[in-house]
Design a protein around this motif. Structure first.
Motif, PDB file in Angstrom:
ATOM      1  N   PRO A  91      -3.145  29.708  51.984  1.00  0.00           N
ATOM      2  CA  PRO A  91      -2.533  28.747  52.176  1.00  0.00           C
ATOM      3  C   PRO A  91      -1.294  29.125  51.234  1.00  0.00           C
ATOM      4  CG  PRO A  91      -3.958  27.968  52.018  1.00  0.00           C
ATOM      5  CD  PRO A  91      -4.776  28.406  51.519  1.00  0.00           C
ATOM      6  N   ALA A  92       0.140  29.379  51.642  1.00  0.00           N
ATOM      7  CA  ALA A  92       1.482  29.115  50.582  1.00  0.00           C
ATOM      8  C   ALA A  92       2.022  27.467  50.252  1.00  0.00           C
ATOM      9  CB  ALA A  92       1.852  30.491  50.553  1.00  0.00           C
ATOM     10  N   LEU A  93       2.375  27.350  49.786  1.00  0.00           N
ATOM     11  CA  LEU A  93       2.987  25.645  50.249  1.00  0.00           C
ATOM     12  C   LEU A  93       4.530  26.313  50.423  1.00  0.00           C
ATOM     13  CD1 LEU A  93       3.243  22.825  49.228  1.00  0.00           C
ATOM     14  CD2 LEU A  93       4.205  23.522  47.320  1.00  0.00           C
ATOM     15  N   LEU A  94       5.322  25.615  51.564  1.00  0.00           N
ATOM     16  CA  LEU A  94       6.216  25.802  51.835  1.00  0.00           C
ATOM     17  C   LEU A  94       7.661  24.761  50.979  1.00  0.00           C
ATOM     18  CD1 LEU A  94       7.053  27.588  54.145  1.00  0.00           C
ATOM     19  CD2 LEU A  94       6.615  26.202  56.115  1.00  0.00           C
ATOM     20  N   ILE A  95       7.020  23.483  52.029  1.00  0.00           N
ATOM     21  CA  ILE A  95       7.881  22.937  51.161  1.00  0.00           C
ATOM     22  C   ILE A  95       6.871  21.049  50.923  1.00  0.00           C
ATOM     23  CG2 ILE A  95       8.788  22.104  53.507  1.00  0.00           C
ATOM     24  CD1 ILE A  95      11.102  21.076  53.045  1.00  0.00           C
ATOM     25  N   ALA A  96       6.956  20.595  50.453  1.00  0.00           N
ATOM     26  CA  ALA A  96       6.036  18.656  50.839  1.00  0.00           C
ATOM     27  C   ALA A  96       7.671  17.428  50.105  1.00  0.00           C
ATOM     28  CB  ALA A  96       5.775  19.462  49.203  1.00  0.00           C
ATOM     29  N   ILE A  97       7.242  16.461  49.843  1.00  0.00           N
ATOM     30  CA  ILE A  97       7.535  15.156  50.204  1.00  0.00           C
ATOM     31  C   ILE A  97       6.608  13.948  50.098  1.00  0.00           C
ATOM     32  CG2 ILE A  97       7.521  14.460  52.612  1.00  0.00           C
ATOM     33  CD1 ILE A  97       9.830  13.334  53.260  1.00  0.00           C
ATOM     34  N   PHE A 146      13.911  24.519  56.438  1.00  0.00           N
ATOM     35  CA  PHE A 146      12.964  23.943  56.663  1.00  0.00           C
ATOM     36  C   PHE A 146      13.282  23.015  56.440  1.00  0.00           C
ATOM     37  CE2 PHE A 146      10.323  27.645  57.846  1.00  0.00           C
ATOM     38  CZ  PHE A 146      10.784  28.967  56.684  1.00  0.00           C
ATOM     39  N   THR A 147      12.582  21.529  56.878  1.00  0.00           N
ATOM     40  CA  THR A 147      13.223  20.188  56.656  1.00  0.00           C
ATOM     41  C   THR A 147      11.765  19.544  57.135  1.00  0.00           C
ATOM     42  OG1 THR A 147      15.402  19.997  57.058  1.00  0.00           O
ATOM     43  CG2 THR A 147      13.776  18.204  57.696  1.00  0.00           C
ATOM     44  N   ILE A 148      11.580  18.578  56.376  1.00  0.00           N
ATOM     45  CA  ILE A 148      10.374  17.434  56.356  1.00  0.00           C
ATOM     46  C   ILE A 148      11.008  16.359  56.840  1.00  0.00           C
ATOM     47  CG2 ILE A 148       8.249  16.470  55.317  1.00  0.00           C
ATOM     48  CD1 ILE A 148       7.660  18.758  54.010  1.00  0.00           C
ATOM     49  N   SER A 149      10.685  15.464  57.312  1.00  0.00           N
ATOM     50  CA  SER A 149      11.048  14.100  58.153  1.00  0.00           C
ATOM     51  C   SER A 149       9.776  12.975  58.094  1.00  0.00           C
ATOM     52  CB  SER A 149      11.472  14.145  59.918  1.00  0.00           C
ATOM     53  OG  SER A 149      12.627  15.126  59.872  1.00  0.00           O
ATOM     54  N   PHE A 150       9.809  12.126  57.381  1.00  0.00           N
ATOM     55  CA  PHE A 150       8.804  11.701  57.098  1.00  0.00           C
ATOM     56  C   PHE A 150       9.237  10.027  57.703  1.00  0.00           C
ATOM     57  CE2 PHE A 150       4.789  10.558  54.452  1.00  0.00           C
ATOM     58  CZ  PHE A 150       5.076   8.873  54.300  1.00  0.00           C
ATOM     59  N   PRO A 162       6.484   9.760  49.515  1.00  0.00           N
ATOM     60  CA  PRO A 162       7.203   8.720  50.434  1.00  0.00           C
ATOM     61  C   PRO A 162       8.668   7.839  50.189  1.00  0.00           C
ATOM     62  CG  PRO A 162       4.848   7.763  49.822  1.00  0.00           C
ATOM     63  CD  PRO A 162       5.425   9.307  49.391  1.00  0.00           C
ATOM     64  N   ASP A 163       9.034   8.188  49.220  1.00  0.00           N
ATOM     65  CA  ASP A 163       9.859   7.230  49.010  1.00  0.00           C
ATOM     66  C   ASP A 163      11.564   8.130  49.744  1.00  0.00           C
ATOM     67  OD1 ASP A 163      10.903   8.484  45.564  1.00  0.00           O
ATOM     68  OD2 ASP A 163       9.864   9.582  47.479  1.00  0.00           O
ATOM     69  N   VAL A 164      11.004   8.931  50.111  1.00  0.00           N
ATOM     70  CA  VAL A 164      12.486   9.615  51.263  1.00  0.00           C
ATOM     71  C   VAL A 164      11.729   9.908  52.203  1.00  0.00           C
ATOM     72  CG1 VAL A 164      13.578  10.633  48.545  1.00  0.00           C
ATOM     73  CG2 VAL A 164      11.740  11.743  50.785  1.00  0.00           C
ATOM     74  N   SER A 165      12.489   9.204  53.183  1.00  0.00           N
ATOM     75  CA  SER A 165      13.017   9.688  54.778  1.00  0.00           C
ATOM     76  C   SER A 165      12.606  11.832  55.206  1.00  0.00           C
ATOM     77  CB  SER A 165      13.080   8.709  55.437  1.00  0.00           C
ATOM     78  OG  SER A 165      14.706   9.317  55.134  1.00  0.00           O
ATOM     79  N   GLU A 166      13.358  12.162  54.424  1.00  0.00           N
ATOM     80  CA  GLU A 166      13.260  13.310  54.332  1.00  0.00           C
ATOM     81  C   GLU A 166      14.045  14.266  53.191  1.00  0.00           C
ATOM     82  OE1 GLU A 166      16.312  13.902  58.559  1.00  0.00           O
ATOM     83  OE2 GLU A 166      17.255  15.260  57.093  1.00  0.00           O
ATOM     84  N   LYS A 167      13.324  15.794  53.576  1.00  0.00           N
ATOM     85  CA  LYS A 167      13.771  16.705  52.269  1.00  0.00           C
ATOM     86  C   LYS A 167      13.925  17.454  53.430  1.00  0.00           C
ATOM     87  CE  LYS A 167      11.492  18.306  48.027  1.00  0.00           C
ATOM     88  NZ  LYS A 167      10.479  18.149  47.688  1.00  0.00           N
ATOM     89  N   LYS A 168      15.291  18.329  52.928  1.00  0.00           N
ATOM     90  CA  LYS A 168      15.362  20.125  53.412  1.00  0.00           C
ATOM     91  C   LYS A 168      15.726  20.950  52.349  1.00  0.00           C
ATOM     92  CE  LYS A 168      18.911  21.741  56.180  1.00  0.00           C
ATOM     93  NZ  LYS A 168      19.946  21.367  56.757  1.00  0.00           N
ATOM     94  N   GLU A 169      14.384  21.923  52.772  1.00  0.00           N
ATOM     95  CA  GLU A 169      14.777  23.304  51.923  1.00  0.00           C
ATOM     96  C   GLU A 169      14.862  24.374  52.842  1.00  0.00           C
ATOM     97  OE1 GLU A 169      11.881  21.518  48.435  1.00  0.00           O
ATOM     98  OE2 GLU A 169      11.065  23.902  49.395  1.00  0.00           O
ATOM     99  N   GLY A 170      16.287  24.889  52.869  1.00  0.00           N
ATOM    100  CA  GLY A 170      16.535  25.591  53.751  1.00  0.00           C
ATOM    101  C   GLY A 170      16.538  25.570  55.681  1.00  0.00           C
TER     102      GLY A 170
END
Lengths: 114, 112
Positions: free
Chosen positions: A44-50, A62-66, A52-60
């Protein structure tokens, strides 16, 4: 309570489409939520991480919504490409546990058709 | 980019035999882990290791398993008497103080 539930199990998307993978957790002590990408025969290779102090993180593309209150987080892959075809794992860990071991979801096999 | 290196890539052994899986973590990392992945299933935590001792282990990590950091660079997982159900991909991982977890490419263990 240590489980991370991931859905869907598999996903087929057309090139250029949006891929969405969802995860839910129960343990409120979790404070780190990474997504890993795994190609066949590789680790497994890390793609993106977040955290809980933010609701969204975007990298290129790829976006995480929390959503902390719902205890859910999701990965969005915009403009999906055939090269994105892989298995994606969500995971969670807690620094309070000491070792920060990762608890993984069961994985989503993404296929992006050309 | 520095990598976690695992050897061998594939190990075949007979039931009841001892196996040692080897890992070279990233050089400035301090926390070391073993995870396993049974074919087609999720990645499962086995054990974490810090400051030359086990910091946490899962229920999978029973008395048949042991870990060791014999020198400043290697980190090994030993299975004393392998069982058929030990067949899996075993991943070594390491991280620094404020860095994310990096996984190796795994050792496929086949117990026959």
């Amino acid at each position: 309570q240590q489980q991370v539930k991931q859905s869907p199990q598999s996903l087929i998307v057309q090139k250029g489409g949006i891929s969405i993978i969802n995860c839910a957790y129960e343990n409120t002590a979790f404070d780190y939520f990474p997504w890993y990408q795994q190609f066949p025969g590789k680790g497994p290779a890390l793609l993106i991480a977040i955290r809980p102090d933010v609701s969204e993180k975007k990298e290129g593309r790829f976006t995480i919504s929390f959503n902390k209150s719902a205890k859910q987080f999701s990965l969005h892959i915009m403009d999906s490409q055939p090269g994105d075809s892989a298995t994606y794992f969500c995971a969670a860990s807690s620094a309070s546990g000491g070792s920060e071991k990762l608890v993984f979801g069961k994985g989503t096999k993404l296929t992006v058709n050309p | 980019e520095p990598e976690v290196t695992q050897t061998p890539s594939h190990q075949v052994t007979q039931m009841g035999q001892e196996v040692i899986l080897r890992c070279v973590p990233i050089s400035n990392h301090l926390y070391f882990y073993w995870y396993r992945q049974i074919l087609g299933q999720k990645v499962e935590f086995l054990v974490s290791f810090y400051n030359n001792e086990i910091s946490e282990k899962s229920e999978i990590f029973d008395d048949q398993f042991s870990v060791e950091r014999p020198d400043g660079s290697n980190f090994t997982l030993k299975i004393r008497s392998t069982k058929l159900e030990d067949s899996a991909m075993y991943f070594c991982a390491s991280r620094g103080v404020d860095s994310p977890l990096h996984f190796g490419n795994g050792t496929r263990l086949t117990v026959t």
